[in-house]
Write a protein that holds these residues in place. Sequence first.
Motif, mmCIF file in Angstrom:
data_model
loop_
_atom_site.group_PDB
_atom_site.id
_atom_site.type_symbol
_atom_site.label_atom_id
_atom_site.label_comp_id
_atom_site.label_asym_id
_atom_site.label_seq_id
_atom_site.Cartn_x
_atom_site.Cartn_y
_atom_site.Cartn_z
ATOM 1 N N LEU B 2 9.361 23.491 -5.537
ATOM 2 C CA LEU B 2 8.624 24.712 -5.811
ATOM 3 C C LEU B 2 8.689 24.887 -7.389
ATOM 4 C CD1 LEU B 2 10.153 27.262 -3.315
ATOM 5 C CD2 LEU B 2 7.860 26.699 -3.584
ATOM 6 N N ALA B 3 9.806 24.752 -7.971
ATOM 7 C CA ALA B 3 10.028 24.671 -9.449
ATOM 8 C C ALA B 3 9.022 23.689 -10.081
ATOM 9 C CB ALA B 3 11.190 24.472 -9.815
ATOM 10 N N ALA B 4 8.808 22.547 -9.599
ATOM 11 C CA ALA B 4 7.780 21.462 -10.030
ATOM 12 C C ALA B 4 6.540 22.081 -10.172
ATOM 13 C CB ALA B 4 7.831 20.185 -9.459
ATOM 14 N N ALA B 5 5.965 22.527 -8.952
ATOM 15 C CA ALA B 5 4.805 23.160 -8.759
ATOM 16 C C ALA B 5 4.456 24.029 -9.662
ATOM 17 C CB ALA B 5 4.698 23.658 -7.288
ATOM 18 N N ILE B 9 1.660 24.693 -12.402
ATOM 19 C CA ILE B 9 0.741 25.757 -12.805
ATOM 20 C C ILE B 9 0.569 26.195 -14.127
ATOM 21 C CG2 ILE B 9 0.181 28.142 -11.719
ATOM 22 C CD1 ILE B 9 -0.824 26.093 -9.803
ATOM 23 N N LEU B 10 1.771 26.515 -14.655
ATOM 24 C CA LEU B 10 2.136 27.242 -15.997
ATOM 25 C C LEU B 10 1.312 26.024 -17.016
ATOM 26 C CD1 LEU B 10 5.722 28.380 -16.164
ATOM 27 C CD2 LEU B 10 3.564 29.497 -16.355
ATOM 28 N N ALA B 11 1.269 24.605 -16.775
ATOM 29 C CA ALA B 11 0.911 23.759 -17.720
ATOM 30 C C ALA B 11 -0.794 24.004 -17.270
ATOM 31 C CB ALA B 11 1.172 22.448 -17.289
ATOM 32 N N THR B 12 -1.279 24.136 -16.060
ATOM 33 C CA THR B 12 -2.487 24.518 -16.018
ATOM 34 C C THR B 12 -3.110 25.315 -16.836
ATOM 35 O OG1 THR B 12 -2.463 23.291 -13.865
ATOM 36 C CG2 THR B 12 -4.405 24.678 -14.179
ATOM 37 N N ILE B 13 -2.107 26.581 -16.578
ATOM 38 C CA ILE B 13 -2.802 27.837 -17.453
ATOM 39 C C ILE B 13 -2.900 27.621 -18.824
ATOM 40 C CG2 ILE B 13 -1.763 30.186 -17.984
ATOM 41 C CD1 ILE B 13 -0.988 30.622 -15.179
ATOM 42 N N ILE B 36 -7.636 30.716 -14.910
ATOM 43 C CA ILE B 36 -6.459 31.181 -15.287
ATOM 44 C C ILE B 36 -6.089 32.521 -14.314
ATOM 45 C CG2 ILE B 36 -5.071 32.959 -16.747
ATOM 46 C CD1 ILE B 36 -6.227 31.365 -18.991
ATOM 47 N N GLY B 37 -6.956 33.114 -13.683
ATOM 48 C CA GLY B 37 -6.990 34.079 -12.671
ATOM 49 C C GLY B 37 -6.305 33.620 -11.392
ATOM 50 N N THR B 38 -7.041 32.512 -10.984
ATOM 51 C CA THR B 38 -6.667 31.729 -9.656
ATOM 52 C C THR B 38 -5.500 31.226 -9.937
ATOM 53 O OG1 THR B 38 -8.998 31.219 -9.460
ATOM 54 C CG2 THR B 38 -7.476 29.738 -8.119
ATOM 55 N N CYS B 39 -4.865 30.550 -11.074
ATOM 56 C CA CYS B 39 -3.631 29.945 -11.238
ATOM 57 C C CYS B 39 -2.450 31.348 -11.468
ATOM 58 C CB CYS B 39 -3.506 29.273 -12.524
ATOM 59 S SG CYS B 39 -4.344 27.727 -12.692
ATOM 60 N N ALA B 40 -3.007 32.372 -11.663
ATOM 61 C CA ALA B 40 -2.021 33.606 -11.951
ATOM 62 C C ALA B 40 -1.760 33.695 -10.188
ATOM 63 C CB ALA B 40 -2.489 34.572 -12.622
ATOM 64 N N MET B 41 -2.874 33.945 -9.510
ATOM 65 C CA MET B 41 -2.323 34.091 -8.007
ATOM 66 C C MET B 41 -1.471 33.031 -7.571
ATOM 67 S SD MET B 41 -6.138 34.594 -6.228
ATOM 68 C CE MET B 41 -5.456 34.929 -4.487
ATOM 69 N N LEU B 44 2.035 33.817 -8.787
ATOM 70 C CA LEU B 44 2.691 34.806 -8.318
ATOM 71 C C LEU B 44 3.459 34.608 -6.839
ATOM 72 C CD1 LEU B 44 0.569 38.048 -9.154
ATOM 73 C CD2 LEU B 44 2.958 37.530 -9.515
ATOM 74 N N ALA B 45 2.366 33.707 -6.037
ATOM 75 C CA ALA B 45 2.932 33.427 -4.748
ATOM 76 C C ALA B 45 4.161 32.374 -4.857
ATOM 77 C CB ALA B 45 1.808 32.795 -4.009
ATOM 78 N N LEU B 46 3.886 31.530 -5.809
ATOM 79 C CA LEU B 46 5.104 30.440 -6.075
ATOM 80 C C LEU B 46 6.555 31.081 -6.260
ATOM 81 C CD1 LEU B 46 3.224 27.430 -7.394
ATOM 82 C CD2 LEU B 46 4.788 27.469 -5.345
ATOM 83 N N LEU B 47 6.220 31.955 -7.337
ATOM 84 C CA LEU B 47 7.336 32.908 -7.838
ATOM 85 C C LEU B 47 8.042 33.496 -6.682
ATOM 86 C CD1 LEU B 47 6.798 34.129 -11.526
ATOM 87 C CD2 LEU B 47 8.636 32.308 -10.531
#
Lengths: 112, 91
Positions: B2-5, B9-13, B36-41, B44-47
């Motif tokens: 989960l942390a790796a994903a 996602i942060l690198a993608t943003i 960025i919006g899709t990655c923020a979704m 949020l789910a991963l966090l």
Amino acid sequence: MSAIHWLDWLSGMLLLAGSVFCLVGALGLLRMPDFYTRVHAASLVETLGAGFILLGLILQAGLTLVTAKLLMMGLLIFFASPTASHALARSALLKGVRPRLVPDSEPPPSKP
Amino acid sequence: MLAAATLAILATIILALVRAILGPTVFDRLQAANTIGTCAMLLLALLGFLVGRPDFLDLALVYGLLNVIGVIAVLKFFHRGDLGAGGEEPR
């Protein structure tokens, strides 16, 4: 016990695949030469990356309300993000952003 | 995992943010904002899973809805120059 371990492993692999697709899509978004190719690369993030990550989270959640919410997120991304990409590309084409093509003076690359 | 994903996602943003700053046309910036919006979704789910609070999924759903509406609204604004304009599109 063994089944739970197996599900955890599968979920981790799906999360990893989704992360790889997200990174590849972001690299394409940064490095592609043209707006339309960038749209093409960015839709990788929104289809395969989001799909794999949501699938991995669903496998971790089990059969609860959380799974229903994740499925609703997946449906939202599945229907809304191609719509947004299509609207973006169409609007750019109508506004006069030209795709980068092979110039007329050069012959098209011949097949080997 | 989960942390790796989450890190991916942060690198993608961050990469999409660089494209949004560099982007020559407004459509490049909008595409980056959509990503960025899709990655923020997803973030949020991963966090929510990472800290053990799946309530964050509701926030992710609302964020996704607002993201799509926002992109379409900004596109309409740049297309017609007015958010209240209706009727046929100018040819």
